[in-house]
Design a protein around this motif. Structure first.
Motif, mmCIF file in Angstrom:
data_model
loop_
_atom_site.group_PDB
_atom_site.id
_atom_site.type_symbol
_atom_site.label_atom_id
_atom_site.label_comp_id
_atom_site.label_asym_id
_atom_site.label_seq_id
_atom_site.Cartn_x
_atom_site.Cartn_y
_atom_site.Cartn_z
ATOM 1 N N VAL A 1 0.851 -1.183 0.000
ATOM 2 C CA VAL A 1 0.000 0.000 0.000
ATOM 3 C C VAL A 1 0.890 1.237 0.000
ATOM 4 O O VAL A 1 1.714 1.427 0.907
ATOM 5 C CB VAL A 1 -0.936 0.014 1.222
ATOM 6 N N ASP A 2 0.736 2.071 -1.023
ATOM 7 C CA ASP A 2 1.587 3.246 -1.171
ATOM 8 C C ASP A 2 1.319 4.284 -0.074
ATOM 9 O O ASP A 2 0.165 4.577 0.244
ATOM 10 C CB ASP A 2 1.349 3.911 -2.545
ATOM 11 N N ASN A 3 2.402 4.830 0.479
ATOM 12 C CA ASN A 3 2.334 5.921 1.454
ATOM 13 C C ASN A 3 1.370 5.612 2.606
ATOM 14 O O ASN A 3 0.601 6.471 3.050
ATOM 15 C CB ASN A 3 1.893 7.228 0.760
ATOM 16 N N PHE A 4 1.443 4.388 3.101
ATOM 17 C CA PHE A 4 0.509 3.981 4.146
ATOM 18 C C PHE A 4 0.810 4.667 5.477
ATOM 19 O O PHE A 4 -0.111 4.968 6.246
ATOM 20 C CB PHE A 4 0.528 2.463 4.316
ATOM 21 N N LYS A 5 2.069 4.930 5.744
ATOM 22 C CA LYS A 5 2.419 5.590 7.006
ATOM 23 C C LYS A 5 1.766 6.965 7.099
ATOM 24 O O LYS A 5 1.212 7.334 8.142
ATOM 25 C CB LYS A 5 3.932 5.722 7.152
ATOM 26 N N SER A 6 1.824 7.712 6.003
ATOM 27 C CA SER A 6 1.208 9.042 6.024
ATOM 28 C C SER A 6 -0.311 8.924 6.150
ATOM 29 O O SER A 6 -0.965 9.782 6.752
ATOM 30 C CB SER A 6 1.580 9.830 4.763
ATOM 31 N N PHE A 7 -0.891 7.850 5.600
ATOM 32 C CA PHE A 7 -2.332 7.620 5.747
ATOM 33 C C PHE A 7 -2.662 7.390 7.220
ATOM 34 O O PHE A 7 -3.602 7.990 7.761
ATOM 35 C CB PHE A 7 -2.752 6.414 4.907
ATOM 36 N N ASN A 8 -1.898 6.530 7.868
ATOM 37 C CA ASN A 8 -2.121 6.235 9.287
ATOM 38 C C ASN A 8 -1.950 7.477 10.145
ATOM 39 O O ASN A 8 -2.738 7.742 11.060
ATOM 40 C CB ASN A 8 -1.143 5.155 9.744
ATOM 41 N N ASP A 9 -0.895 8.230 9.860
ATOM 42 C CA ASP A 9 -0.623 9.431 10.649
ATOM 43 C C ASP A 9 -1.735 10.460 10.499
ATOM 44 O O ASP A 9 -2.077 11.174 11.457
ATOM 45 C CB ASP A 9 0.710 10.054 10.216
ATOM 46 N N HIS A 10 -2.295 10.558 9.306
ATOM 47 C CA HIS A 10 -3.310 11.578 9.044
ATOM 48 C C HIS A 10 -4.697 11.157 9.509
ATOM 49 O O HIS A 10 -5.424 11.944 10.129
ATOM 50 C CB HIS A 10 -3.342 11.900 7.544
ATOM 51 N N TYR A 11 -5.085 9.925 9.229
ATOM 52 C CA TYR A 11 -6.444 9.484 9.505
ATOM 53 C C TYR A 11 -6.584 8.700 10.805
ATOM 54 O O TYR A 11 -7.701 8.503 11.298
ATOM 55 C CB TYR A 11 -6.962 8.614 8.354
ATOM 56 N N GLY A 12 -5.466 8.217 11.349
ATOM 57 C CA GLY A 12 -5.515 7.434 12.580
ATOM 58 C C GLY A 12 -5.523 5.941 12.306
ATOM 59 O O GLY A 12 -5.876 5.490 11.208
ATOM 60 N N HIS A 13 -5.137 5.190 13.306
ATOM 61 C CA HIS A 13 -4.999 3.736 13.143
ATOM 62 C C HIS A 13 -6.310 3.000 12.859
ATOM 63 O O HIS A 13 -6.303 2.040 12.072
ATOM 64 C CB HIS A 13 -4.299 3.137 14.357
ATOM 65 N N PRO A 14 -7.435 3.396 13.456
ATOM 66 C CA PRO A 14 -8.681 2.704 13.107
ATOM 67 C C PRO A 14 -9.001 2.799 11.617
ATOM 68 O O PRO A 14 -9.409 1.807 10.994
ATOM 69 C CB PRO A 14 -9.737 3.425 13.957
ATOM 70 N N GLY B 1 -6.745 3.311 9.375
ATOM 71 C CA GLY B 1 -5.689 2.538 8.724
ATOM 72 C C GLY B 1 -6.059 1.067 8.663
ATOM 73 O O GLY B 1 -5.842 0.403 7.638
ATOM 74 N N ASP B 2 -6.635 0.556 9.756
ATOM 75 C CA ASP B 2 -7.085 -0.831 9.774
ATOM 76 C C ASP B 2 -8.182 -1.060 8.737
ATOM 77 O O ASP B 2 -8.202 -2.081 8.042
ATOM 78 C CB ASP B 2 -7.608 -1.211 11.163
ATOM 79 N N GLU B 3 -9.100 -0.098 8.650
ATOM 80 C CA GLU B 3 -10.184 -0.224 7.676
ATOM 81 C C GLU B 3 -9.642 -0.193 6.248
ATOM 82 O O GLU B 3 -10.140 -0.901 5.371
ATOM 83 C CB GLU B 3 -11.204 0.910 7.870
ATOM 84 N N CYS B 4 -8.612 0.601 6.042
ATOM 85 C CA CYS B 4 -7.965 0.661 4.727
ATOM 86 C C CYS B 4 -7.384 -0.699 4.358
ATOM 87 O O CYS B 4 -7.569 -1.188 3.230
ATOM 88 C CB CYS B 4 -6.866 1.721 4.734
ATOM 89 N N LEU B 5 -6.708 -1.345 5.288
ATOM 90 C CA LEU B 5 -6.116 -2.655 5.032
ATOM 91 C C LEU B 5 -7.191 -3.705 4.774
ATOM 92 O O LEU B 5 -7.024 -4.591 3.928
ATOM 93 C CB LEU B 5 -5.236 -3.081 6.206
ATOM 94 N N ARG B 6 -8.304 -3.611 5.483
ATOM 95 C CA ARG B 6 -9.400 -4.546 5.248
ATOM 96 C C ARG B 6 -9.960 -4.368 3.835
ATOM 97 O O ARG B 6 -10.303 -5.352 3.152
ATOM 98 C CB ARG B 6 -10.508 -4.353 6.291
ATOM 99 N N THR B 7 -10.044 -3.106 3.396
ATOM 100 C CA THR B 7 -10.547 -2.843 2.053
ATOM 101 C C THR B 7 -9.578 -3.369 1.001
ATOM 102 O O THR B 7 -9.998 -3.952 -0.007
ATOM 103 C CB THR B 7 -10.764 -1.332 1.844
ATOM 104 N N VAL B 8 -8.292 -3.178 1.219
ATOM 105 C CA VAL B 8 -7.288 -3.697 0.282
ATOM 106 C C VAL B 8 -7.394 -5.211 0.192
ATOM 107 O O VAL B 8 -7.353 -5.790 -0.901
ATOM 108 C CB VAL B 8 -5.870 -3.273 0.707
ATOM 109 N N ALA B 9 -7.549 -5.879 1.334
ATOM 110 C CA ALA B 9 -7.692 -7.333 1.338
ATOM 111 C C ALA B 9 -8.944 -7.762 0.576
ATOM 112 O O ALA B 9 -8.928 -8.755 -0.162
ATOM 113 C CB ALA B 9 -7.744 -7.849 2.776
#
Length: 213
Positions: free
Chosen positions: A84-97, A99-107
């Protein structure tokens, strides 16, 4: 998922006071419930709790199995590594919850990209996923990689903190080999990982295939 009944058979001798055998008593016990529980636990140990796809343990087991099968049958095997591109900045900006939802969507997207029943999706670690394509050649790898990126674009996960064109994208590295005795599944993983690194170094949101010399 249906289970057959599992029966456990045991036998025990009965002797008289002089030690002579009188009879043999056989017992038959239904252990289907225990077997189902054991199978469920084994499956649970190989599944990623967040995304529902195989975890690293499950990936390692399936990779070894498919490598051996491909070598025995003289068939190619392809591995795609997806990050997942630039995932750290996604987590930092939107928060870990989120971020988890993003990973679930990617899966989920990767699951939708499956074209054959024997294709295998796994979470390799963190924001990195793996896609095993037994029997697929380089053309098949390109088809699936394109499908993954198209479905990710359709998912349109917002990413205003470093996302490419404001959305979450993925980089894909792939490798296809014909297994032989001098090589191992680890070689395939290294080739696919090197291709992924090249994809990320080339600007992300693209597919790079490792070329065998």
């Amino acid at each position: 998922l249906e289970f057959r009944r599992v029966l456990f058979r045991s036998a025990g001798p009965i002797y008289d006071d002089n030690g002579a055998l009188l009879a043999v008593v056989e017992t038959l016990r239904d252990i289907s419930v225990q077997k189902r529980s054991q199978t469920a636990l084994e499956r649970l140990a190989s599944v990623d709790g967040l995304t529902g796809v195989l975890n690293r343990r499950g990936f390692d087991e399936q990779m070894a199995l498919e490598w051996s099968r491909a070598r025995s049958n003289g068939l190619p095997i392809t591995l795609l590594m997806i990050d997942v591109d630039n995932f750290k900045s996604f987590n930092d900006h939107y928060g870990h919850p989120m971020g988890d939802e993003c990973l679930r969507t990617v899966a989920r997207v990767l699951g939708e990209a499956v074209l054959r029943p024997n294709d295998i999706v796994a979470r390799y670690g963190g924001e990195e996923f793996a896609f095993i394509l037994p029997g697929a050649d380089a053309t098949g790898a390109d088809v699936v990689a394109t499908r993954i990126r198209t479905l990710m674009a359709e998912a349109a996960i917002p990413h205003s903190a470093g996302g490419i064109e404001g959305h979450v994208t993925v980089s894909v590295g792939g490798a296809t080999v014909m297994p032989h005795t001098e090589a191992s599944a680890l070689d395939l993983i290294c080739h696919a990982d090197a291709a992924l690194y090249q994809a990320k170094s080339s600007g992300r949101n693209c597919f790079v295939a490792w070329q065998q010399c």
